[in-house]
Each structure stands twice: as C-alpha cells, then as structure tokens.
Motif scaffolding. Sequence first.
Motif, mmCIF file in Angstrom:
data_model
loop_
_atom_site.group_PDB
_atom_site.id
_atom_site.type_symbol
_atom_site.label_atom_id
_atom_site.label_comp_id
_atom_site.label_asym_id
_atom_site.label_seq_id
_atom_site.Cartn_x
_atom_site.Cartn_y
_atom_site.Cartn_z
ATOM 1 N N ARG A 55 -12.595 -1.067 7.028
ATOM 2 C CA ARG A 55 -14.051 -1.219 6.949
ATOM 3 C C ARG A 55 -14.636 -0.743 5.629
ATOM 4 O O ARG A 55 -14.239 0.281 5.085
ATOM 5 N N LEU A 56 -15.647 -1.493 5.178
ATOM 6 C CA LEU A 56 -16.464 -1.063 4.041
ATOM 7 C C LEU A 56 -17.682 -0.286 4.525
ATOM 8 O O LEU A 56 -18.152 0.619 3.858
ATOM 9 N N GLN A 57 -18.216 -0.656 5.696
ATOM 10 C CA GLN A 57 -19.398 -0.019 6.256
ATOM 11 C C GLN A 57 -18.987 0.859 7.430
ATOM 12 O O GLN A 57 -18.446 0.360 8.410
ATOM 13 N N LEU A 58 -19.221 2.135 7.318
ATOM 14 C CA LEU A 58 -18.890 3.070 8.395
ATOM 15 C C LEU A 58 -20.161 3.460 9.135
ATOM 16 O O LEU A 58 -21.217 3.611 8.527
ATOM 17 N N PRO A 59 -20.096 3.621 10.468
ATOM 18 C CA PRO A 59 -21.293 4.022 11.210
ATOM 19 C C PRO A 59 -21.715 5.441 10.823
ATOM 20 O O PRO A 59 -20.901 6.239 10.373
ATOM 21 N N PRO A 60 -23.006 5.758 11.012
ATOM 22 C CA PRO A 60 -23.490 7.077 10.596
ATOM 23 C C PRO A 60 -22.807 8.241 11.306
ATOM 24 O O PRO A 60 -22.686 9.319 10.738
ATOM 25 N N ASP A 61 -22.332 8.028 12.524
ATOM 26 C CA ASP A 61 -21.686 9.125 13.247
ATOM 27 C C ASP A 61 -20.159 9.066 13.149
ATOM 28 O O ASP A 61 -19.452 9.647 13.960
ATOM 29 N N TYR A 62 -19.676 8.416 12.128
ATOM 30 C CA TYR A 62 -18.250 8.195 11.909
ATOM 31 C C TYR A 62 -17.425 9.485 12.014
ATOM 32 O O TYR A 62 -16.465 9.559 12.772
ATOM 33 N N LEU A 63 -17.814 10.507 11.276
ATOM 34 C CA LEU A 63 -17.034 11.752 11.291
ATOM 35 C C LEU A 63 -17.200 12.508 12.597
ATOM 36 O O LEU A 63 -16.234 13.023 13.152
ATOM 37 N N LYS A 64 -18.408 12.564 13.118
ATOM 38 C CA LYS A 64 -18.664 13.308 14.349
ATOM 39 C C LYS A 64 -17.985 12.669 15.558
ATOM 40 O O LYS A 64 -17.443 13.362 16.395
ATOM 41 N N ARG A 65 -18.075 11.351 15.674
ATOM 42 C CA ARG A 65 -17.606 10.706 16.888
ATOM 43 C C ARG A 65 -16.228 10.086 16.705
ATOM 44 O O ARG A 65 -15.270 10.510 17.332
ATOM 45 N N GLU A 66 -16.118 9.099 15.856
ATOM 46 C CA GLU A 66 -14.853 8.359 15.752
ATOM 47 C C GLU A 66 -13.687 9.229 15.307
ATOM 48 O O GLU A 66 -12.673 9.310 15.995
ATOM 49 N N ARG A 67 -13.818 9.851 14.190
ATOM 50 C CA ARG A 67 -12.702 10.649 13.671
ATOM 51 C C ARG A 67 -12.368 11.810 14.594
ATOM 52 O O ARG A 67 -11.213 12.145 14.786
ATOM 53 N N LYS A 68 -13.374 12.418 15.182
ATOM 54 C CA LYS A 68 -13.162 13.516 16.125
ATOM 55 C C LYS A 68 -12.400 13.011 17.351
ATOM 56 O O LYS A 68 -11.424 13.630 17.791
ATOM 57 N N ASP A 69 -12.818 11.872 17.903
ATOM 58 C CA ASP A 69 -12.150 11.288 19.072
ATOM 59 C C ASP A 69 -10.707 10.882 18.752
ATOM 60 O O ASP A 69 -9.798 11.090 19.558
ATOM 61 N N LEU A 70 -10.495 10.299 17.580
ATOM 62 C CA LEU A 70 -9.147 9.886 17.187
ATOM 63 C C LEU A 70 -8.233 11.103 17.025
ATOM 64 O O LEU A 70 -7.091 11.097 17.483
ATOM 65 N N ALA A 71 -8.732 12.126 16.383
ATOM 66 C CA ALA A 71 -7.930 13.337 16.187
ATOM 67 C C ALA A 71 -7.595 13.982 17.525
ATOM 68 O O ALA A 71 -6.457 14.398 17.759
ATOM 69 N N ALA A 72 -8.572 14.035 18.424
ATOM 70 C CA ALA A 72 -8.340 14.639 19.740
ATOM 71 C C ALA A 72 -7.297 13.857 20.537
ATOM 72 O O ALA A 72 -6.532 14.433 21.299
ATOM 73 N N ALA A 73 -7.248 12.540 20.319
ATOM 74 C CA ALA A 73 -6.293 11.690 21.030
ATOM 75 C C ALA A 73 -4.928 11.646 20.335
ATOM 76 O O ALA A 73 -3.992 11.047 20.865
ATOM 77 N N GLY A 74 -4.816 12.257 19.172
ATOM 78 C CA GLY A 74 -3.545 12.250 18.440
ATOM 79 C C GLY A 74 -3.234 10.921 17.788
ATOM 80 O O GLY A 74 -2.082 10.607 17.520
ATOM 81 N N ILE A 75 -4.269 10.132 17.503
ATOM 82 C CA ILE A 75 -4.076 8.829 16.863
ATOM 83 C C ILE A 75 -4.069 9.009 15.352
ATOM 84 O O ILE A 75 -4.999 9.572 14.775
ATOM 85 N N SER A 76 -3.018 8.527 14.719
ATOM 86 C CA SER A 76 -2.903 8.560 13.262
ATOM 87 C C SER A 76 -3.961 7.626 12.676
ATOM 88 O O SER A 76 -4.217 6.542 13.200
ATOM 89 N N TYR A 77 -4.566 8.031 11.569
ATOM 90 C CA TYR A 77 -5.665 7.253 10.994
ATOM 91 C C TYR A 77 -5.526 7.202 9.479
ATOM 92 O O TYR A 77 -5.249 8.206 8.840
ATOM 93 N N GLY A 78 -5.749 6.016 8.931
ATOM 94 C CA GLY A 78 -5.794 5.849 7.487
ATOM 95 C C GLY A 78 -6.854 4.831 7.138
ATOM 96 O O GLY A 78 -7.130 3.917 7.913
ATOM 97 N N SER A 79 -7.466 4.993 5.990
ATOM 98 C CA SER A 79 -8.548 4.113 5.565
ATOM 99 C C SER A 79 -8.190 3.424 4.256
ATOM 100 O O SER A 79 -7.802 4.075 3.286
ATOM 101 N N ILE A 80 -8.308 2.093 4.263
ATOM 102 C CA ILE A 80 -8.094 1.284 3.066
ATOM 103 C C ILE A 80 -9.219 0.248 3.026
ATOM 104 O O ILE A 80 -9.052 -0.873 3.507
ATOM 105 N N PRO A 81 -10.399 0.596 2.526
ATOM 106 C CA PRO A 81 -11.519 -0.352 2.522
ATOM 107 C C PRO A 81 -11.189 -1.618 1.723
ATOM 108 O O PRO A 81 -10.652 -1.540 0.619
#
Length: 147
Positions: free
Chosen positions: A37-63
């Motif tokens: 994604r080029l456009q990230l939602p405003p709550d990206y760090l609070k919600r998405e990244r937090k939820d992914l980390a809590a679930a143990g999902i590996s994450y990488g960003s390549i816009p």
Amino acid sequence: MGLWKINNALCVSEDYEGKMDVEGMLREGVGSIIDLRLQLPPDYLKRERKDLAAAGISYGSIPMDPYSAWPLNLIENIGSWVWHDIMSGHRVCLHENKDQGNTSLLASLFFIRTGMLPKQAVDLVGASGKTVTFSEEQKHLLNVYAE
C-alpha cells in the motif's frame, strides 16, 4: 471481503473499507503479510500493526505505485521473500490498496518463478475470484520474466 485465497500457500488482499482485514487474514491462517500500500489508514500503527504483532503475523512493507512494474532484481527480491516465508510454513498474503493493481502481478510472477507459463499463472490468480487487470508495462514484465 477483500481477501482471495489462490492456494494453500498464497493469497492476495486489498483494503476493505479503507483498512486491512486482519481478522479475515487470521481466519485464513495467514502468517506473513507483504504490504504494498501507498496509502495507510490513520490508525495503522494503533490497530493494524498492533493486531498483527499480537497474532504473531510477520509483516513487511514495500510500497508500490499503482499498476507499476519494477525492475527484475527487485521483483526477484520480493519473490525470494515470499518463497522463504512459504518454505517456513507460512501462508503469505500480498496486500494492497483497493484497485492498486499490484498483488495480482506479484502473485503471477511468483507462480512463473515456480515454473508456470504466464497464462497459467494469471489464470490461477484469476481463479481465486480476484479481478486480474494489468497495465501494458506489467504485461510486458510477465513475458520478460518468463524468459
């Protein structure tokens, strides 16, 4: 829902109501996300990244720019990343903004990398139900990559 399962190892998704469908990815058993994604939602760090980390999902960003075709060395790096995560036992999800036009390309290129012909790879991605549309530059990349 903006999540399409291609096979047991790879799926593609796009923003659903402006955000990543983390819950849907969890239900599908996704263990690794490559976010284009080029456009990230405003709550990206609070919600998405937090939820992914809590679930143990590996994450990488390549816009990626919409409907873009990157140089082959960068495509190979992404392909190696996807391959590594799949070989480590993770279902990988390629994620983009709605109508960004890159996940179908990268998934198709991944399947070409595993030995499929371009038409076979594109048909496999399309069989997931995801609309597959390529720019002329992307169509050219598919054929060059297959050579």
